[in-house]
Design a protein around this motif. Structure first.
Motif, mmCIF file in Angstrom:
data_model
loop_
_atom_site.group_PDB
_atom_site.id
_atom_site.type_symbol
_atom_site.label_atom_id
_atom_site.label_comp_id
_atom_site.label_asym_id
_atom_site.label_seq_id
_atom_site.Cartn_x
_atom_site.Cartn_y
_atom_site.Cartn_z
ATOM 1 N N ASP A 84 34.209 42.357 7.354
ATOM 2 C CA ASP A 84 35.617 42.623 7.053
ATOM 3 C C ASP A 84 36.545 41.505 7.510
ATOM 4 O OD1 ASP A 84 35.270 43.101 9.733
ATOM 5 O OD2 ASP A 84 36.558 44.876 9.798
ATOM 6 N N ILE A 85 36.011 40.271 7.622
ATOM 7 C CA ILE A 85 36.909 39.150 7.922
ATOM 8 C C ILE A 85 37.935 39.023 6.794
ATOM 9 C CG2 ILE A 85 37.065 36.644 8.181
ATOM 10 C CD1 ILE A 85 34.342 36.685 9.520
ATOM 11 N N ALA A 86 37.443 39.093 5.572
ATOM 12 C CA ALA A 86 38.317 39.096 4.400
ATOM 13 C C ALA A 86 38.271 40.491 3.792
ATOM 14 C CB ALA A 86 37.865 38.063 3.385
ATOM 15 N N GLY A 87 39.432 41.103 3.582
ATOM 16 C CA GLY A 87 39.451 42.468 3.085
ATOM 17 C C GLY A 87 40.501 42.685 2.012
ATOM 18 N N ALA A 88 40.164 43.561 1.060
ATOM 19 C CA ALA A 88 41.108 43.994 0.034
ATOM 20 C C ALA A 88 41.226 45.507 0.112
ATOM 21 C CB ALA A 88 40.624 43.563 -1.347
ATOM 22 N N ARG A 89 42.359 46.027 -0.328
ATOM 23 C CA ARG A 89 42.579 47.473 -0.269
ATOM 24 C C ARG A 89 43.140 47.964 -1.597
ATOM 25 N NH1 ARG A 89 46.242 48.800 4.392
ATOM 26 N NH2 ARG A 89 44.339 48.281 5.539
ATOM 27 N N ILE A 90 42.507 49.019 -2.114
ATOM 28 C CA ILE A 90 42.946 49.643 -3.369
ATOM 29 C C ILE A 90 43.279 51.100 -3.072
ATOM 30 C CG2 ILE A 90 42.244 50.313 -5.703
ATOM 31 C CD1 ILE A 90 40.309 47.904 -5.639
ATOM 32 N N ILE A 91 44.447 51.550 -3.512
ATOM 33 C CA ILE A 91 44.864 52.941 -3.341
ATOM 34 C C ILE A 91 44.804 53.615 -4.704
ATOM 35 C CG2 ILE A 91 46.610 54.499 -2.416
ATOM 36 C CD1 ILE A 91 45.536 52.402 -0.430
ATOM 37 N N VAL A 92 44.005 54.675 -4.825
ATOM 38 C CA VAL A 92 43.901 55.381 -6.096
ATOM 39 C C VAL A 92 44.903 56.526 -6.119
ATOM 40 C CG1 VAL A 92 41.459 54.777 -6.312
ATOM 41 C CG2 VAL A 92 42.083 56.955 -5.283
ATOM 42 N N ASN A 93 45.392 56.852 -7.311
ATOM 43 C CA ASN A 93 46.418 57.887 -7.448
ATOM 44 C C ASN A 93 45.843 59.292 -7.331
ATOM 45 O OD1 ASN A 93 48.545 56.061 -7.886
ATOM 46 N ND2 ASN A 93 47.998 55.860 -10.048
ATOM 47 N N GLY A 94 44.580 59.477 -7.712
ATOM 48 C CA GLY A 94 43.987 60.804 -7.716
ATOM 49 C C GLY A 94 43.170 61.068 -6.470
ATOM 50 N N GLY A 95 42.185 61.943 -6.620
ATOM 51 C CA GLY A 95 41.353 62.340 -5.503
ATOM 52 C C GLY A 95 40.017 61.644 -5.490
ATOM 53 N N ARG A 96 38.990 62.381 -5.036
ATOM 54 C CA ARG A 96 37.678 61.761 -4.850
ATOM 55 C C ARG A 96 37.005 61.364 -6.153
ATOM 56 N NH1 ARG A 96 34.351 64.236 0.248
ATOM 57 N NH2 ARG A 96 35.965 63.865 1.806
ATOM 58 N N LEU A 97 37.233 62.118 -7.219
ATOM 59 C CA LEU A 97 36.612 61.751 -8.485
ATOM 60 C C LEU A 97 37.103 60.379 -8.933
ATOM 61 C CD1 LEU A 97 36.687 65.154 -10.429
ATOM 62 C CD2 LEU A 97 34.757 64.083 -9.246
ATOM 63 N N GLU A 98 38.434 60.161 -8.868
ATOM 64 C CA GLU A 98 38.986 58.853 -9.225
ATOM 65 C C GLU A 98 38.501 57.777 -8.256
ATOM 66 O OE1 GLU A 98 41.600 61.924 -11.005
ATOM 67 O OE2 GLU A 98 40.642 61.638 -9.062
ATOM 68 N N GLN A 99 38.399 58.129 -6.979
ATOM 69 C CA GLN A 99 37.909 57.186 -5.979
ATOM 70 C C GLN A 99 36.482 56.753 -6.309
ATOM 71 O OE1 GLN A 99 37.765 58.858 -2.012
ATOM 72 N NE2 GLN A 99 38.276 56.888 -1.073
ATOM 73 N N ASP A 100 35.642 57.715 -6.651
ATOM 74 C CA ASP A 100 34.256 57.389 -7.009
ATOM 75 C C ASP A 100 34.201 56.525 -8.263
ATOM 76 O OD1 ASP A 100 33.269 58.814 -4.863
ATOM 77 O OD2 ASP A 100 32.923 60.645 -6.008
ATOM 78 N N GLN A 101 35.081 56.800 -9.222
ATOM 79 C CA GLN A 101 35.100 56.007 -10.448
ATOM 80 C C GLN A 101 35.497 54.559 -10.172
ATOM 81 O OE1 GLN A 101 37.746 58.219 -12.982
ATOM 82 N NE2 GLN A 101 36.297 59.919 -13.264
ATOM 83 N N VAL A 102 36.493 54.376 -9.292
ATOM 84 C CA VAL A 102 36.929 53.017 -8.945
ATOM 85 C C VAL A 102 35.819 52.277 -8.215
ATOM 86 C CG1 VAL A 102 38.514 51.701 -7.480
ATOM 87 C CG2 VAL A 102 39.389 53.529 -8.944
ATOM 88 N N VAL A 103 35.139 52.944 -7.291
ATOM 89 C CA VAL A 103 34.019 52.328 -6.573
ATOM 90 C C VAL A 103 32.954 51.876 -7.560
ATOM 91 C CG1 VAL A 103 32.096 52.808 -4.998
ATOM 92 C CG2 VAL A 103 34.410 53.529 -4.395
ATOM 93 N N LYS A 104 32.642 52.710 -8.528
ATOM 94 C CA LYS A 104 31.620 52.359 -9.524
ATOM 95 C C LYS A 104 32.053 51.155 -10.354
ATOM 96 C CE LYS A 104 28.723 54.294 -13.193
ATOM 97 N NZ LYS A 104 28.892 53.130 -14.078
#
Length: 347
Positions: A84-104
């Motif tokens: 984690d020396i270099a890190g990015a952060r993404i905030i999803v608007n929905g819940g876990r389903l959207e989170q899982d989709q973004v991860v994929k």
């Protein structure tokens, strides 16, 4: 091609010296700054790629002091392996389903480009000091970069927690107590007050509540998917034709009714098992809507399908109301604490 200004072996030796010496040598600090500049360039490329696929992210490279502190805290960790020396952060608007989709999407995009396959670290079921998110570690040119994917609730909690860590000591990030744990931060009444330690307990509860809320949201989505499949006639266990009648299977109405009823009974039981944790309540619904019947008629089967749909719709409404109530209460807690933090308290 290795993108850093020094070799991996030299990088690890640099990390070891930084972790052992209380006062780093000037040359080592200069080398570390050059390494961090190279990480920034790599991170800029990653951000550009994320922007290209419609996943805007905020980014940061660890500061010199934060990185040295981490090396001293985790003395066995090689500098080249700090992900984690270099890190990015993404905030999803929905819940876990959207989170899982973004991860994929992240994994699918970066997997063909890098020799080391992306790796997802799920901190939702195994949180660190209450922190929940999914981290994806990618390796552009062999260098680890961490992409945090958070829901809005996970991010609100993390921002508050990090703000308190800056004020009360970073030990709380690693399971430790805050500085001056008994110091009062809020008067609740003449006899009751909130200390730093008790507020940390409130944050732990809020983290657990966020987990329950997001699991509940997933259940609701499963219910809606179930209802949608049944209504459209695409559910694997609900075989209705366009006129709402049972599709023929063998040509014999009695036999077809028995086959259909066994299917819907099994489907309803499976659905209730995943959506209704209370075993007794689940059993009552099953006995009421899909009782054992060894010779069902087509009309009986259609009535049972209708009853199952109503039961699932009722469950959806109840869960949705619970979800909204819990989400509102948790947001209120986090927003109240965040406003106090921004106004100078808790102190």
């Amino acid at each position: 091609m290795w993108p850093l200004p020094i070799s991996k072996k030299q990088l690890n030796k640099l990390g070891k010296r930084l972790s052992l010496h209380s006062t780093p040598e000037r040359e080592d600090l200069l080398s570390l700054n050059q390494v961090l500049l190279a990480y920034q360039a790599i991170l800029d490329d990653v951000k550009g790629s994320l922007d290209d696929i419609g996943l805007p992210a905020t980014t940061r490279v660890k500061t010199t002091s934060t990185l040295i502190e981490k090396l001293r805290r985790e003395s066995s960790m090689s500098l080249s392996r700090v992900q984690d020396i270099a890190g990015a952060r993404i905030i999803v608007n929905g819940g876990r389903l959207e989170q899982d989709q973004v991860v994929k999407r992240i994994i699918d995009f970066f997997a063909p480009e890098h020799d080391v396959l992306p790796r997802a670290i799920d901190r939702r079921t195994t949180p660190s000091s209450g922190y929940r998110a999914v981290h994806v570690v990618i390796h552009p040119s062999g260098v680890p970069v961490e992409i945090q994917v958070r829901t809005e609730l996970q991010n609100a909690w993390a921002q508050l927690f990090e703000g308190l860590a800056d004020r009360w000591g970073r030990a709380i990030r690693y399971g430790g107590n805050p500085d001056q744990p008994r110091r009062v931060v809020m008067r609740l009444s003449r006899r009751r007050s909130l200390t730093r330690q008790s507020l940390m307990g409130m944050l732990t509860f809020a983290s657990e509540e966020i987990d329950r809320i997001e699991r509940l949201e997933t259940y609701i989505e499963s219910i809606r998917s179930f209802v949608s499949e049944v209504d459209s006639g695409t559910h694997k266990h609900w075989s209705l034709d366009d006129s709402g009648q049972l599709k023929p299977i063998t040509g014999d109405d009695a036999t077809d009714a028995m086959i259909h009823y066994r299917r819907i009974r099994r489907a309803f039981m499976e659905t209730m098992e995943s959506l209704l944790p209370d075993r007794r309540a689940r059993g009552r619904l099953i006995r009421r809507h899909v009782p054992r019947n060894h010779s069902p008629t087509p009309q009986f089967v259609l009535e049972r399908i209708h009853g199952c749909n109503l039961a699932v719709a009722d469950l959806e409404r109840a869960r949705d109301e619970e979800f909204r109530h819990r989400t509102g209460a948790t947001r209120l807690i986090l927003d109240t604490l965040q406003r106090r933090l921004e106004l100078g308290g808790p102190t």
